[in-house]
Design an enzyme around this catalytic site. Structure first.
Site: not given
Ligand code: NAD
Ligand code: USQ
Length: 398
Positions: A145, A187, A189-190, A193
């Site tokens: 991320t 967070s 989560y972050h 990563k």
């Molecule tokens: P998602 O939750 O939709 O998909 C994740 C998938 O992984 C799900 O299908 C879940 O069932 C599976 N999974 C989780 N833990 C598992 C485990 N232990 N064993 C097997 N399967 C498992 O999430 P996404 O949005 O598709 O994100 C995928 C990846 O991309 C994540 O690592 C996330 O951090 C990264 N990412 C997502 C975003 C975003 O905006 N969605 C942005 C940046 C990075």
């Molecule tokens: N935010 C708002 N209003 C909302 C939701 C979010 O103002 O209704 C703000 C949050 O406070 C934050 C920003 O928007 O400042 C981004 O929030 P987000 O939920 O869109 O993104 P984030 O929590 O950072 O996480 C998402 C994905 C995560 C990925 C990350 C990429 O869920 O898996 O890693 O984006 S990044 O943001 O570049 O780290």
């Protein structure tokens, strides 16, 4: 190439698996469906009606004539089964999406924090240990991320993963070294990563595992060329307060006339990428795996940066919506600037789709088409980073 996609039932994993398959690669999806169970836990559903994985796979075969194999296992805990899978399939690449990816979910309670760390770190470590145990030269492509860099406002373009630092030794002689860019996770989560990065660094150094870590920005959009080929292939679209990301939430909110939920001043600047570019980046990363060896390759997988308040204004102007400034449930800077390099993916041929491409209107069309599935009571964010954030939100709504 033979490619295993861990987390291939998820929002990014499913369309990436289809795109890899459409591009001629042999794909095996691995998932434990924990994300579908999280919807049940939270009492929410994807805006779009996602079909069970078996039905998705059947629909893809009918639409494309191509097969995708599926294995159900928990990457974080079924270590032996995963090692066996690698030995049987002998993939050229494993794309690792299988992590808990929501920041608000990771901050909901101590059990959610502990689950996120347990799942994400064990999944990543199991994969790396299994690659070594299998004794196969597999390219690991991980979804990291942009958030690992943190949001300090310094007037630099964030580099791709590394920083060159110089420091004096005890004789005053200067030494120069490339280090992982110091992390500042916002967070749990972050944080997971950020910790993943050390696992990759160790296994690349100790065992020569070839790793690409994609530092992805916030993904927006739903459909890709492949998921549009049959309604049963439709991708997930989260809008709820835990899993919905900011731009997709604004699109859904605007579609049903719910005031756009800007957290605080909206001065937060974040990196973004459209889901259609995500799937292309994954393919580019997989197909360029032969270039990877030695140091972990980090690529910033983002195409543009925006302030949250500007995004809200854009959505309000394009679709028509009111903007609401809600108290911020997150402990984060009110304002920051952000610029980042993405030369590596551009160099591999990525031609970015940007927000002005007209796709926003398409997305609103999808949100309107499925508006009957939206539960507005699930829109507010009810995960608080700490007690003072909780009080601020509760005071505002009192
Ligand atoms: P998602 O939750 O939709 O998909 C994740 C998938 O992984 C799900 O299908 C879940 O069932 C599976 N999974 C989780 N833990 C598992 C485990 N232990 N064993 C097997 N399967 C498992 O999430 P996404 O949005 O598709 O994100 C995928 C990846 O991309 C994540 O690592 C996330 O951090 C990264 N990412 C997502 C975003 C975003 O905006 N969605 C942005 C940046 C990075
Ligand atoms: N935010 C708002 N209003 C909302 C939701 C979010 O103002 O209704 C703000 C949050 O406070 C934050 C920003 O928007 O400042 C981004 O929030 P987000 O939920 O869109 O993104 P984030 O929590 O950072 O996480 C998402 C994905 C995560 C990925 C990350 C990429 O869920 O898996 O890693 O984006 S990044 O943001 O570049 O780290």
């Amino acid at each position: 190439m033979r490619v295993v996609v861990l987390g291939g039932d998820g929002f990014c994993g499913w369309p990436s698996a289809l795109h890899l398959s459409a591009s001629g690669h042999d794909v095996t999806i691995v998932d434990n469906f924990v994300r579908r169970r999280a919807d049940d836990e939270l009492g929410v559903q994807s805006l779009t009606p996602i079909r069970p994985l078996a039905e998705r796979i059947e629909a893809w075969q009918a639409a494309s004539g191509r097969e995708i194999a599926v294995v159900e296992l928990d990457v974080a805990h079924d270590y032996d089964a995963m090692t066996e899978l690698l030995i049987t399939v002998r993939p050229d690449a494993v794309v690792h999406f299988a992590e808990q990816r929501s920041a608000p979910y990771s901050m909901k309670s101590p059990p959610h924090k502990r689950y996120t760390i347990d799942n994400n770190l064990n999944a990543t470590h199991n994969l790396l240990a299994a690659v070594v145990q299998a004794g196969i030269d597999i390219h690991v492509v991980h979804l990291g991320t942009m958030g690992v860099y943190g949001y300090e406002t310094v007037p630099v373009d964030l580099p791709e993963g590394y920083l060159t630092v110089s420091y004096p030794d005890r004789h005053g002689e200067m030494h120069s070294r490339e280090i992982l860019y110091p992390t500042q996770p916002g967070s749990v989560y972050h944080l997971s990563k950020s910790l993943d990065q050390l696992l990759f660094q160790f296994y690349a150094h100790n065992d020569g595992v070839r790793v690409t870590d994609l530092h992805q920005g916030i993904v927006w959009g739903t459909q890709t060329d492949e998921t549009e080929r049959d309604p049963r292939l439709i991708n997930r679209f989260d809008y709820d307060g835990d899993y919905g990301t900011v731009l997709n939430r604004f699109i859904v909110e605007a579609a049903i006339g719910y005031p756009l939920t800007v957290h605080g001043t909206g001065g937060q600047t974040r990196a973004f990428i459209n889901i259609r570019d995500t799937v292309r980046c994954i393919r580019l990363a997989v197909e360029s795996g032969f270039q990877v060896g030695g140091q972990v390759r980090v690529m910033n997988q983002m195409t543009e940066t925006h302030r949250v308040a500007d995004l809200a204004q854009l959505v309000a102007r394009t679709i028509g919506a009111e903007v609401d400034r809600v108290a911020n449930p997150r402990q984060e800077a009110d304002e920051n600037q952000l610029a980042a390099r993405n030369d590596r993916l551009l160099g591999l041929g990525l031609a970015p789709i940007t927000l002005d491409s007209g796709l926003l209107a398409t997305e609103v069309g999808i949100a309107r088409a499925y508006s009957g599935r939206i539960d507005a009571s699930r829109i507010p964010c009810r995960s608080f980073w700490n007690e003072s954030r909780r009080s601020a939100v509760e005071e505002q709504s009192a």
